[in-house]
Design an enzyme around this catalytic site. Structure first.
Site, short mmCIF file in Angstrom:
data_model
loop_
_atom_site.label_atom_id
_atom_site.label_comp_id
_atom_site.label_asym_id
_atom_site.label_seq_id
_atom_site.Cartn_x
_atom_site.Cartn_y
_atom_site.Cartn_z
N LYS A 171 7.44 6.50 -13.42
CA LYS A 171 6.26 6.72 -12.56
C LYS A 171 6.69 6.67 -11.11
O LYS A 171 7.50 5.82 -10.73
CB LYS A 171 5.22 5.63 -12.84
CG LYS A 171 3.90 5.84 -12.13
CD LYS A 171 2.80 4.99 -12.76
CE LYS A 171 2.68 3.62 -12.14
NZ LYS A 171 1.71 2.76 -12.86
N ASN A 204 -2.65 4.99 -5.92
CA ASN A 204 -3.20 3.69 -5.53
C ASN A 204 -4.47 3.79 -4.69
O ASN A 204 -4.62 3.12 -3.65
CB ASN A 204 -2.12 2.84 -4.82
CG ASN A 204 -1.08 2.33 -5.80
OD1 ASN A 204 -0.05 2.96 -6.01
ND2 ASN A 204 -1.36 1.21 -6.45
N GLU A 228 -2.70 8.57 -11.37
CA GLU A 228 -3.26 7.20 -11.45
C GLU A 228 -4.01 6.85 -10.17
O GLU A 228 -3.52 7.11 -9.07
CB GLU A 228 -2.09 6.24 -11.67
CG GLU A 228 -2.49 4.79 -11.77
CD GLU A 228 -1.33 3.94 -12.28
OE1 GLU A 228 -0.50 4.45 -13.08
OE2 GLU A 228 -1.23 2.77 -11.88
N HIS A 304 -1.80 -1.92 -17.12
CA HIS A 304 -1.12 -2.27 -15.87
C HIS A 304 -0.57 -3.67 -16.05
O HIS A 304 -1.16 -4.49 -16.74
CB HIS A 304 -2.12 -2.24 -14.72
CG HIS A 304 -1.58 -2.76 -13.43
ND1 HIS A 304 -1.84 -4.03 -12.97
CD2 HIS A 304 -0.76 -2.19 -12.53
CE1 HIS A 304 -1.22 -4.19 -11.80
NE2 HIS A 304 -0.56 -3.10 -11.51
N GLU A 326 4.08 -0.25 -18.92
CA GLU A 326 4.81 -0.28 -17.65
C GLU A 326 5.87 -1.40 -17.65
O GLU A 326 5.64 -2.48 -18.18
CB GLU A 326 3.79 -0.52 -16.53
CG GLU A 326 4.35 -0.53 -15.13
CD GLU A 326 3.25 -0.48 -14.06
OE1 GLU A 326 2.14 -0.98 -14.31
OE2 GLU A 326 3.53 0.05 -12.97
C1 0YR Z 1 2.89 -2.88 -5.70
N1 0YR Z 1 1.13 -0.28 -10.57
C2 0YR Z 1 0.66 -0.49 -9.38
C3 0YR Z 1 2.05 -2.96 -6.89
C4 0YR Z 1 1.14 -1.77 -8.75
C5 0YR Z 1 1.35 -1.68 -7.28
O1 0YR Z 1 2.11 -2.61 -4.56
O2 0YR Z 1 1.05 -3.90 -6.72
O3 0YR Z 1 2.09 -0.58 -6.94
O4 0YR Z 1 0.21 -2.77 -8.98
O5 0YR Z 1 -0.09 0.29 -8.88
O6 0YR Z 1 0.74 0.75 -11.27
MG MG Z 2 -1.02 1.63 -10.28
#
Ligand code: 0YR
Ligand code: MG
Length: 370
Positions: A171, A204, A228, A304, A326
């Protein structure tokens, strides 16, 4: 068996790559504020949630455990996990201020510690206590795609993960200031890893709806397994509109706290991959409900890992909706029984418990903050 004592802890583990960033967060440490639950038989259960190692809010979580939940648990039988969860969740005064956020993260740690305790007391790994059989769980690696790394670095990392370490899924982060750069990064990674490796992209929560529609259309040709959190984390209507207008499946759920939120995303066809995280969903008890809901709707659950997979591996082995999980290695050096990935697959843990017990070294060296 009776609960005698709750001892909170706060672990801050350095991230293995020094400093990492996605579109919304930058961090140097992963936080695991949690609790050890002691009993009159000598059994101890450990549970924690996952944070960005922000000490002030980590202390709110451990204070909530010590001040609000501990007095309700002393003297109780820890084997009655679901009953205790109801007691804590429905406590009128905590419910008034809770149902998400700090109280929910604290309840996650407590619930996970109770499941760990129960599994240990029965001498079973949690996946077996939950009725599972040993099963193949693929690992996808997220530690090669950070947004603060150059395009060349991301390509080199993903190449190494797939060609040397044996991962069949990776990812990368997107949602940077320049959509063209997002597309170039995904294109370069796809070229480097070839057509047979699964590739996911994670924004994010950064985009507006039109930005998400446009960028997802451009990303579609790179055969993404999912996009995502393209939009703000809780936005059901926005994700429904997006899912209806782009050919890339949508994954989300890492920031959702309640079964009802998942119910609404699923009912509105606003999610395809359900990323329920037990350490945000107030523990195993509610995670299981969400996994069943997803499964009944023919949606895969790809959690997650706020716990860095220690607990979620157990859940994925036990639940039929899960076969991909993950992996980020940040807590591995600090756990008593760290999860192991071999040739891109998780090994099935055999030790009793939920996998959530920190090592003695972790409790001595990185728990200076509770
Ligand atoms: C790092 N995983 C995420 C982590 C993670 C974030 O900032 O907290 O990337 O939680 O999106 O899929
Ligand atoms: Mg994420």
């Amino acid at each position: 068996m009776k609960i005698t004592r709750l001892v909170p802890f706060i672990l801050h583990a350095p991230v293995t790559r020094g400093a990492v960033a996605d579109s919304t967060h930058a961090l140097t440490h992963w936080g695991a504020p949690g609790v050890a639950i002691h009993t009159d038989t000598g059994h101890v259960g450990y549970g924690y949630t996952g944070t960005h190692a922000h000490l002030a809010t980590d202390r709110l979580i451990t204070d909530c455990i010590a001040e609000a939940y501990a007095p309700l648990l002393i003297g109780e039988d820890p084997m009655e996990v679901r009953g205790l969860w109801e007691k804590l969740y429905r406590h009128a005064e905590i419910f008034w201020v809770g149902r998400s956020g700090i109280t929910h993260l604290a309840l996650s740690a407590v619930d996970v510690a109770l499941w760990d305790l129960k599994a240990k007391a029965l001498g079973l790994p949690l996946w077996k206590l939950l009725g599972g059989s040993p099963k193949r769980v693929e690992a996808y690696n997220t530690d090669g795609g950070w947004l603060n790394f150059s395009l060349d670095q991301v390509v080199a990392d993903c190449q190494k993960l797939t060609q040397e370490s044996g991962y069949r899924a990776v990812k990368v982060k997107v949602g940077g200031p320049d959509a063209g750069e997002d597309v170039r990064r995904v294109a370069a990674v796809r070229r480097a890893i070839g057509p047979d490796v699964r590739l996911m992209a994670d924004a994010n929560g950064r985009w507006s709806l039109p930005e998400a529609i446009q960028t997802c259309r451009r990303l579609a040709e790179f055969d993404l397994t999912w996009i995502e959190e393209p939009l703000a984390f809780d936005d059901v209507v926005g994700h429904r509109r997006l899912a209806a207008s782009v050919p890339v499946p949508v994954a989300l759920g890492e920031q959702l706290y309640m079964t009802e939120q998942f119910r609404d995303f699923i009912a509105h066809e606003a999610v395809h991959y359900v990323q329920a995280d037990a350490v945000r969903l107030a523990g195993v008890t509610q995670w299981w409900t969400v996994a069943e809901l997803a499964h009944a709707n023919r949606l895969p659950v790809m959690p997650h890992v706020g716990d860095m997979a220690q607990l979620h591996l157990q859940l994925c082995i036990a639940h039929p909706a899960c076969d991909l999980l993950e992996y980020i290695p940040w807590l591995s050096p600090w756990m008593k029984h760290p999860v192991r990935v071999e040739a891109g697959r998780f090994a099935v843990p055999q030790e009793p418990g939920a996998g959530t017990e920190p090592s003695v070294r972790a409790l001595n060296e990185i728990n200076r903050l509770a």
